[in-house]
Design a protein around this motif. Structure first.
Motif, PDB file in Angstrom:
ATOM      1  N   ASP A  10      40.504  39.033  42.623  1.00 37.63           N
ATOM      2  CA  ASP A  10      39.415  39.794  42.008  1.00 37.63           C
ATOM      3  C   ASP A  10      38.546  38.786  41.251  1.00 37.63           C
ATOM      4  OD1 ASP A  10      38.124  42.291  41.488  1.00 37.63           O
ATOM      5  OD2 ASP A  10      38.848  42.175  39.438  1.00 37.63           O
ATOM      6  N   VAL A  11      37.383  38.504  41.810  1.00 36.64           N
ATOM      7  CA  VAL A  11      36.574  37.368  41.369  1.00 36.64           C
ATOM      8  C   VAL A  11      35.529  37.806  40.350  1.00 36.64           C
ATOM      9  CG1 VAL A  11      35.081  35.485  42.126  1.00 36.64           C
ATOM     10  CG2 VAL A  11      36.912  36.305  43.625  1.00 36.64           C
ATOM     11  N   HIS A  12      35.432  37.035  39.270  1.00 28.58           N
ATOM     12  CA  HIS A  12      34.403  37.232  38.256  1.00 28.58           C
ATOM     13  C   HIS A  12      33.757  35.897  37.941  1.00 28.58           C
ATOM     14  CE1 HIS A  12      35.583  41.422  37.524  1.00 28.58           C
ATOM     15  NE2 HIS A  12      36.830  40.989  37.631  1.00 28.58           N
ATOM     16  N   GLN A  13      32.746  35.930  37.095  1.00 30.72           N
ATOM     17  CA  GLN A  13      31.999  34.709  36.820  1.00 30.72           C
ATOM     18  C   GLN A  13      32.857  33.622  36.188  1.00 30.72           C
ATOM     19  OE1 GLN A  13      28.569  35.318  34.357  1.00 30.72           O
ATOM     20  NE2 GLN A  13      27.945  33.186  34.389  1.00 30.72           N
ATOM     21  N   ALA A  14      33.706  33.989  35.246  1.00 32.46           N
ATOM     22  CA  ALA A  14      34.489  32.992  34.516  1.00 32.46           C
ATOM     23  C   ALA A  14      35.926  32.885  35.002  1.00 32.46           C
ATOM     24  CB  ALA A  14      34.475  33.306  33.017  1.00 32.46           C
ATOM     25  N   ALA A  84      38.576  51.979  50.192  1.00 36.97           N
ATOM     26  CA  ALA A  84      38.829  53.258  49.521  1.00 36.97           C
ATOM     27  C   ALA A  84      40.018  53.185  48.575  1.00 36.97           C
ATOM     28  CB  ALA A  84      39.054  54.354  50.570  1.00 36.97           C
ATOM     29  N   LEU A  85      41.009  52.367  48.902  1.00 32.31           N
ATOM     30  CA  LEU A  85      42.209  52.283  48.079  1.00 32.31           C
ATOM     31  C   LEU A  85      41.900  51.787  46.670  1.00 32.31           C
ATOM     32  CD1 LEU A  85      45.288  52.519  47.858  1.00 32.31           C
ATOM     33  CD2 LEU A  85      45.459  50.179  48.758  1.00 32.31           C
ATOM     34  N   LEU A  86      40.887  50.932  46.541  1.00 30.81           N
ATOM     35  CA  LEU A  86      40.546  50.387  45.231  1.00 30.81           C
ATOM     36  C   LEU A  86      39.958  51.449  44.305  1.00 30.81           C
ATOM     37  CD1 LEU A  86      38.969  46.916  46.126  1.00 30.81           C
ATOM     38  CD2 LEU A  86      41.313  47.447  45.478  1.00 30.81           C
ATOM     39  N   LYS A  87      39.446  52.535  44.881  1.00 30.36           N
ATOM     40  CA  LYS A  87      38.825  53.573  44.060  1.00 30.36           C
ATOM     41  C   LYS A  87      39.841  54.569  43.520  1.00 30.36           C
ATOM     42  CE  LYS A  87      34.649  53.259  46.906  1.00 30.36           C
ATOM     43  NZ  LYS A  87      33.710  53.994  47.807  1.00 30.36           N
ATOM     44  N   ARG A  98      46.043  43.100  43.236  1.00 24.63           N
ATOM     45  CA  ARG A  98      47.249  43.485  43.966  1.00 24.63           C
ATOM     46  C   ARG A  98      46.926  44.422  45.128  1.00 24.63           C
ATOM     47  NH1 ARG A  98      53.015  45.626  41.406  1.00 24.63           N
ATOM     48  NH2 ARG A  98      54.099  45.795  43.406  1.00 24.63           N
ATOM     49  N   LYS A  99      46.013  45.361  44.916  1.00 27.73           N
ATOM     50  CA  LYS A  99      45.623  46.270  46.000  1.00 27.73           C
ATOM     51  C   LYS A  99      44.969  45.510  47.147  1.00 27.73           C
ATOM     52  CE  LYS A  99      45.025  50.514  43.283  1.00 27.73           C
ATOM     53  NZ  LYS A  99      44.060  51.534  42.796  1.00 27.73           N
ATOM     54  N   LEU A 100      44.164  44.514  46.821  1.00 24.78           N
ATOM     55  CA  LEU A 100      43.548  43.706  47.878  1.00 24.78           C
ATOM     56  C   LEU A 100      44.608  42.971  48.690  1.00 24.78           C
ATOM     57  CD1 LEU A 100      40.437  42.198  46.038  1.00 24.78           C
ATOM     58  CD2 LEU A 100      40.402  43.746  47.998  1.00 24.78           C
ATOM     59  N   ALA A 101      45.617  42.447  48.011  1.00 26.63           N
ATOM     60  CA  ALA A 101      46.693  41.760  48.724  1.00 26.63           C
ATOM     61  C   ALA A 101      47.441  42.726  49.642  1.00 26.63           C
ATOM     62  CB  ALA A 101      47.649  41.121  47.713  1.00 26.63           C
ATOM     63  N   GLU A 102      47.679  43.956  49.178  1.00 25.28           N
ATOM     64  CA  GLU A 102      48.364  44.960  50.005  1.00 25.28           C
ATOM     65  C   GLU A 102      47.514  45.341  51.220  1.00 25.28           C
ATOM     66  OE1 GLU A 102      51.289  46.066  49.901  1.00 25.28           O
ATOM     67  OE2 GLU A 102      52.061  45.492  47.929  1.00 25.28           O
TER      68      GLU A 102
END
Length: 211
Positions: A10-14, A84-87, A98-102
């Protein structure tokens, strides 16, 4: 043993929130990385086995794709609108990773195309050219509108003195502006800047040669 590892980021600026699961879906690692090339590569070098990585399309996606592509077996930049799973359920950076990895382990992600580095460079050059063209056109229109407000004829595709009748340019060059807020005398560029910032209402004192 060639153990498979699936990494969601999960990527953010920092920072980047990272979750690593194995082939059976068991969470084996969670961590937070700085969004820096050296930090990301050092993390990847510390992993063993077949490494697959995913993260969502975003501002840093092209940079991360080019950075990690040579160091992993499989890389997916996924479309966030189709995850959809992330929502569902709770929301946090750690949970999203973790959801992205799954989803990556289950091959349920919709990928976004990222071409070679040369294509990315070409796209950035095209975008920069379009932005510069739009900015130049907007500024030129503002300047010409200022000319017209003083009945100074201007024509053509330039806003420089060559596109204005000599008499009109001489009249325009002799304008002086008084800033109503600061009480200072400035040239037309400074007055225009004050107007853009809405800090003052500028009035003009016209030279005697103006009609």
């Amino acid at each position: 043993m060639n153990q498979e590892k699936y990494i969601g980021m999960d990527v953010h600026q920092a920072t980047i929130s990272v979750a690593v699961v194995d082939g059976k879906g068991k969470l084996i690692m969670e961590c937070i990385l700085e969004t820096k090339a050296d930090t990301v590569l050092e993390f990847l070098r510390g992993l063993r086995g077949t490494v697959s990585v995913t993260f969502e399309e975003g501002t840093s996606a092209a940079w991360l794709h080019d950075l990690m592509k040579p160091h992993v077996a499989h890389l997916v930049v996924c479309d966030p609108r189709k995850n959809a799973l992330l929502k569902d359920g709770s929301k946090s950076d750690r949970i999203d990773a973790r959801k992205l990895a799954e989803l990556l382990r289950g091959n349920q992600l919709h990928s976004v195309y990222h071409g070679e580095h040369g294509v990315r460079t070409l796209k950035e050059l095209g975008r920069s050219y379009q932005t510069l063209t739009t900015d130049v056109t907007r500024v030129m229109s503002r300047i010409k509108a200022l000319y017209r407000s003083w009945a100074i004829p201007c024509s053509g595709t330039t806003c420089m003195p060559g596109g204005i009748a000599p008499s009109g340019w001489r009249r325009f060059r002799n304008l002086e502006f008084v800033c109503g807020r600061n009480g200072c005398i400035s040239n037309w560029i400074s007055c225009n800047r004050c107007a853009r910032r809405r800090e003052a209402t500028c009035c003009a004192r016209v030279a005697s040669m103006m009609p």
